[in-house]
Design a protein around this motif. Sequence first.
Motif, mmCIF file in Angstrom:
data_model
loop_
_atom_site.group_PDB
_atom_site.id
_atom_site.type_symbol
_atom_site.label_atom_id
_atom_site.label_comp_id
_atom_site.label_asym_id
_atom_site.label_seq_id
_atom_site.Cartn_x
_atom_site.Cartn_y
_atom_site.Cartn_z
ATOM 1 N N GLY A 266 0.830 -1.193 0.000
ATOM 2 C CA GLY A 266 0.000 0.000 0.000
ATOM 3 C C GLY A 266 0.869 1.248 0.000
ATOM 4 O O GLY A 266 1.825 1.356 0.770
ATOM 5 N N ILE A 267 0.548 2.190 -0.896
ATOM 6 C CA ILE A 267 1.336 3.415 -1.062
ATOM 7 C C ILE A 267 0.424 4.619 -0.822
ATOM 8 O O ILE A 267 -0.682 4.688 -1.375
ATOM 9 N N ARG A 268 0.890 5.584 -0.028
ATOM 10 C CA ARG A 268 0.122 6.805 0.252
ATOM 11 C C ARG A 268 0.831 8.020 -0.344
ATOM 12 O O ARG A 268 2.020 8.248 -0.072
ATOM 13 N N ILE A 269 0.100 8.775 -1.117
ATOM 14 C CA ILE A 269 0.657 9.964 -1.757
ATOM 15 C C ILE A 269 0.718 11.115 -0.754
ATOM 16 O O ILE A 269 -0.246 11.363 -0.019
ATOM 17 N N THR A 270 1.850 11.807 -0.718
ATOM 18 C CA THR A 270 2.005 12.967 0.160
ATOM 19 C C THR A 270 1.356 14.193 -0.474
ATOM 20 O O THR A 270 0.920 14.172 -1.634
ATOM 21 N N ASP A 271 1.319 15.295 0.286
ATOM 22 C CA ASP A 271 0.784 16.548 -0.265
ATOM 23 C C ASP A 271 1.591 16.996 -1.475
ATOM 24 O O ASP A 271 1.029 17.468 -2.476
ATOM 25 N N GLU A 272 2.922 16.863 -1.391
ATOM 26 C CA GLU A 272 3.773 17.219 -2.538
ATOM 27 C C GLU A 272 3.493 16.283 -3.713
ATOM 28 O O GLU A 272 3.460 16.707 -4.876
ATOM 29 N N VAL B 259 -4.430 6.684 -2.007
ATOM 30 C CA VAL B 259 -3.855 5.423 -1.533
ATOM 31 C C VAL B 259 -3.992 4.418 -2.671
ATOM 32 O O VAL B 259 -5.102 4.163 -3.151
ATOM 33 N N PHE B 260 -2.856 3.880 -3.135
ATOM 34 C CA PHE B 260 -2.903 2.917 -4.228
ATOM 35 C C PHE B 260 -2.008 1.734 -3.887
ATOM 36 O O PHE B 260 -1.338 1.712 -2.844
ATOM 37 N N THR C 165 4.648 7.593 0.485
ATOM 38 C CA THR C 165 5.206 6.873 1.620
ATOM 39 C C THR C 165 4.402 5.586 1.844
ATOM 40 O O THR C 165 3.450 5.302 1.114
ATOM 41 N N GLY C 166 4.805 4.801 2.851
ATOM 42 C CA GLY C 166 4.106 3.552 3.134
ATOM 43 C C GLY C 166 4.257 3.170 4.596
ATOM 44 O O GLY C 166 5.019 3.796 5.343
ATOM 45 N N ASP C 167 3.547 2.144 5.007
ATOM 46 C CA ASP C 167 3.580 1.720 6.403
ATOM 47 C C ASP C 167 4.889 1.035 6.766
ATOM 48 O O ASP C 167 5.345 1.118 7.908
ATOM 49 N N ALA D 184 8.339 6.937 -3.004
ATOM 50 C CA ALA D 184 8.506 7.652 -4.274
ATOM 51 C C ALA D 184 9.078 9.029 -3.984
ATOM 52 O O ALA D 184 8.709 9.673 -2.996
ATOM 53 N N PHE D 185 9.985 9.479 -4.852
ATOM 54 C CA PHE D 185 10.579 10.805 -4.683
ATOM 55 C C PHE D 185 10.955 11.373 -6.049
ATOM 56 O O PHE D 185 11.015 10.651 -7.051
ATOM 57 N N ARG D 186 11.179 12.657 -6.060
ATOM 58 C CA ARG D 186 11.590 13.342 -7.292
ATOM 59 C C ARG D 186 12.733 14.285 -6.996
ATOM 60 O O ARG D 186 12.765 14.939 -5.955
ATOM 61 N N SER D 187 13.648 14.368 -7.935
ATOM 62 C CA SER D 187 14.692 15.392 -7.921
ATOM 63 C C SER D 187 14.826 15.907 -9.342
ATOM 64 O O SER D 187 15.272 15.177 -10.237
ATOM 65 N N GLY D 188 14.402 17.132 -9.569
ATOM 66 C CA GLY D 188 14.420 17.672 -10.924
ATOM 67 C C GLY D 188 13.469 16.905 -11.822
ATOM 68 O O GLY D 188 12.289 16.740 -11.514
ATOM 69 N N THR D 189 13.988 16.400 -12.945
ATOM 70 C CA THR D 189 13.166 15.614 -13.875
ATOM 71 C C THR D 189 13.380 14.118 -13.685
ATOM 72 O O THR D 189 13.057 13.316 -14.563
ATOM 73 N N THR D 190 13.926 13.729 -12.537
ATOM 74 C CA THR D 190 14.162 12.310 -12.270
ATOM 75 C C THR D 190 13.292 11.857 -11.102
ATOM 76 O O THR D 190 13.193 12.542 -10.085
#
Length: 247
Positions: free
Chosen positions: A124-130, A143-144, A166-168, A174-180
């Motif tokens: 289970g994955i939870r999307i942050t505000d960002e 939540v997906f 994020t997850g339990d 999941a993260f991003r830096s620039g276009t990656t």
Amino acid sequence: MAATRVEHTPSILVLQPDENCGPDRIAQWASNHGVELSVYSMSVSTDMPPSLDGYAGLIVLGGDMGDRDTAAYPWLEDMRERLREAHREGIPALGVCLGAQLLASALGGEVQLGEPGLEAGVAGIRITDEGARDPLLQGVPEVFYSGSMHNDAVVRLPEGAVLLATGDVYPHQAFRSGTTWGVQFHPEVSPASYETWVGLEDHTANPELKARFDASVEDFWARDAIVAPACERLVGNFLSTVTQERR
């Protein structure tokens, strides 16, 4: 008379560290988006393109080896360099599981053996505000669920990176830096491929782990109707980013 402009099909360089961890569902999703995949499997040849020239994007897949195994697999550093190049040049890139860990370490983050232990099956994955504002996760449920299998994890994000999900069990999903972008889970994996991965594991000395893996296979097949659409949307968003950059 004006010359006719010829549009070439965008091509993504796909680096495959492990023969058992191919693009899987991404192949069909890329075809649906009119994107070609140029797959370089390290089990076939450790030679890979020395740059991203001519490519519209980059995907680095997962594998049984770890980010800290560069001495045994020197080409892991070549993969990090392609990820650094994508980051430097503003080329869309997606790191999947090991690929996400390589992205994190390439940009100054840290990867270690995960203290919570194995995360496998449907996670289970939870999307942050960002993450809710990020192009990668537009239209993906808050939540997906996705297939997952890893012991190592990103324990510190690169400086300036944004946590998108994020997850339990593990916080840096999941993260991003620039276009990656990096995703710790496996959005590409089908239940059939996951079942193959489980079959490659040696459970002879641990019946409890075998039972856990067997249950995770059944769970994946049962829940794929909710796994597949969210993962297709996530990967589709990345593919759209690649095609938009070509315009």
